[in-house]
Design a protein around this motif. Sequence first.
Motif, PDB file in Angstrom:
ATOM      1  N   ASN A 105      38.655  10.687 -88.779  1.00 21.14           N
ATOM      2  CA  ASN A 105      39.078  11.735 -89.704  1.00 21.14           C
ATOM      3  C   ASN A 105      39.805  11.048 -90.853  1.00 21.14           C
ATOM      4  OD1 ASN A 105      40.229  13.838 -91.112  1.00 21.14           O
ATOM      5  ND2 ASN A 105      40.929  14.936 -89.306  1.00 21.14           N
ATOM      6  N   LEU A 106      39.111  10.845 -91.956  1.00 17.05           N
ATOM      7  CA  LEU A 106      39.692  10.143 -93.094  1.00 17.05           C
ATOM      8  C   LEU A 106      40.302  11.088 -94.121  1.00 17.05           C
ATOM      9  CD1 LEU A 106      36.983   7.371 -93.615  1.00 17.05           C
ATOM     10  CD2 LEU A 106      39.185   7.190 -92.447  1.00 17.05           C
ATOM     11  N   LYS A 107      40.070  12.391 -93.957  1.00 17.51           N
ATOM     12  CA  LYS A 107      40.704  13.376 -94.838  1.00 17.51           C
ATOM     13  C   LYS A 107      42.117  13.696 -94.368  1.00 17.51           C
ATOM     14  CE  LYS A 107      36.526  15.730 -96.509  1.00 17.51           C
ATOM     15  NZ  LYS A 107      35.811  17.039 -96.606  1.00 17.51           N
ATOM     16  N   ASN A 108      42.289  13.806 -93.063  1.00 15.90           N
ATOM     17  CA  ASN A 108      43.598  14.096 -92.489  1.00 15.90           C
ATOM     18  C   ASN A 108      43.819  13.202 -91.279  1.00 15.90           C
ATOM     19  OD1 ASN A 108      46.064  15.356 -91.972  1.00 15.90           O
ATOM     20  ND2 ASN A 108      45.114  16.947 -90.712  1.00 15.90           N
ATOM     21  N   PRO A 109      43.972  11.885 -91.506  1.00 18.77           N
ATOM     22  CA  PRO A 109      44.084  10.938 -90.387  1.00 18.77           C
ATOM     23  C   PRO A 109      45.340  11.168 -89.566  1.00 18.77           C
ATOM     24  CG  PRO A 109      44.595   9.864 -92.472  1.00 18.77           C
ATOM     25  CD  PRO A 109      44.076  11.214 -92.819  1.00 18.77           C
ATOM     26  N   ARG A 110      45.189  11.060 -88.250  1.00 19.01           N
ATOM     27  CA  ARG A 110      46.316  11.292 -87.346  1.00 19.01           C
ATOM     28  C   ARG A 110      46.600  10.091 -86.443  1.00 19.01           C
ATOM     29  NH1 ARG A 110      47.951  16.506 -87.404  1.00 19.01           N
ATOM     30  NH2 ARG A 110      46.539  18.060 -88.328  1.00 19.01           N
ATOM     31  N   THR A 111      45.566   9.429 -85.975  1.00 18.92           N
ATOM     32  CA  THR A 111      45.790   8.298 -85.082  1.00 18.92           C
ATOM     33  C   THR A 111      46.127   7.049 -85.891  1.00 18.92           C
ATOM     34  OG1 THR A 111      43.501   7.494 -85.077  1.00 18.92           O
ATOM     35  CG2 THR A 111      44.058   9.282 -83.525  1.00 18.92           C
ATOM     36  N   PHE A 112      46.622   6.028 -85.184  1.00 14.27           N
ATOM     37  CA  PHE A 112      46.931   4.755 -85.834  1.00 14.27           C
ATOM     38  C   PHE A 112      45.686   4.179 -86.499  1.00 14.27           C
ATOM     39  CE2 PHE A 112      47.154   0.091 -85.676  1.00 14.27           C
ATOM     40  CZ  PHE A 112      48.344  -0.140 -86.343  1.00 14.27           C
ATOM     41  N   ASN A 113      44.589   4.113 -85.755  1.00 13.81           N
ATOM     42  CA  ASN A 113      43.370   3.524 -86.307  1.00 13.81           C
ATOM     43  C   ASN A 113      42.845   4.313 -87.495  1.00 13.81           C
ATOM     44  OD1 ASN A 113      42.838   1.136 -84.768  1.00 13.81           O
ATOM     45  ND2 ASN A 113      42.363   2.427 -83.010  1.00 13.81           N
ATOM     46  N   GLU A 114      42.903   5.632 -87.439  1.00 20.97           N
ATOM     47  CA  GLU A 114      42.452   6.438 -88.571  1.00 20.97           C
ATOM     48  C   GLU A 114      43.305   6.173 -89.806  1.00 20.97           C
ATOM     49  OE1 GLU A 114      40.522  10.362 -86.344  1.00 20.97           O
ATOM     50  OE2 GLU A 114      42.633  10.378 -86.962  1.00 20.97           O
ATOM     51  N   LYS A 115      44.603   6.055 -89.627  1.00 23.90           N
ATOM     52  CA  LYS A 115      45.486   5.810 -90.767  1.00 23.90           C
ATOM     53  C   LYS A 115      45.272   4.412 -91.354  1.00 23.90           C
ATOM     54  CE  LYS A 115      49.043   9.192 -89.578  1.00 23.90           C
ATOM     55  NZ  LYS A 115      50.475   9.457 -89.272  1.00 23.90           N
TER      56      LYS A 115
END
Length: 323
Positions: free
Chosen positions: A71-81
């Motif tokens: 989820n690159l629009k609303n990243p939540r996890t460490f890896n996504e961020k």
Amino acid sequence: MPRAVKNLFADSLTAESEPQMKKQDSRVVDVRKRDRIDELLRLARRSIMNVLPDKWHTALRYRRVFGEFPNLKNPRTFNEKICYRKINPQPIYSVLSDKIAARDYVAHTIGEQYLVPCYAIESEPTPATYSALPESFVMKANHGFGYNLLVRDKADHPFPQIYNLGQHWLGQDFYDTCREAHYRQIKPRLIFEKLLLDDLGNIPKDFKFHCFQREGEDPVVFIEVTHDRFTNYKVDFYNQDWELVEIRRPEVSTGQAMPRPQQLDEALELALKLANGFSYVRVDFYLVGDAIYFGEMTFTPTAGLTKFKDRETDHQWGALFDI
């Protein structure tokens, strides 16, 4: 054995073995065809990936590792961020990810005594530079990860080898590997530093301080200790109280707590000084004898593909900082 019987036996053997041999030949051909097809598919996939925009490239690499898109629009996890950071970097990331430029920041913020002694910085190695180097040293490139040559005896690494390897590194665009956009702004150069060794003559452990700081909250730090990173790689994680915690999968951990380093409190304080102003950054040090040496600062570790022990840990680390 009578000739007639011998001939009959031979004929029988040939008659039975020919189909079997043809079958085996067919299998060999099939395997070769499959290998060739697999190679063509790999080349096609690589070609397609090379021309994709950074966002799509990042999403597809993530899916290949974790089986789902980030989820690159609303990243939540460490890896996504971290993936979001890769394609939306702050300009300062380029400066402090440069292993040469970061030395000025370290000297200004915590002091020159924490820098590994530097013998030379070059855009192209020269015979004069090589001759002036001591018998042992480390050659690094400043613009990415994995560009390290540990030289224990210069006689084993003549100048042509050093030159060719250095030019090979300088010709690589580290951005192309994982699309960490801030590396593209770093001018590739070589740095020659002192070879650090522990009391046993081995490469020292790498202490990586993962520093999290949300506005209005106390900082949170996890210390990653890398063992034998060039031979038998293992990694353990500790909290700020030096308690062993499970972060990565068990197979990459030693599972055995090591004594608390005597310089830990000082190194922790130094890491937080260097991390001041960032919601997350990893600050690396080498603890050698009584000394503390700065390694590097990393804003996108593992390019957002860290394999935590479970999904929950990925979410927990992600909740510790804002993008």
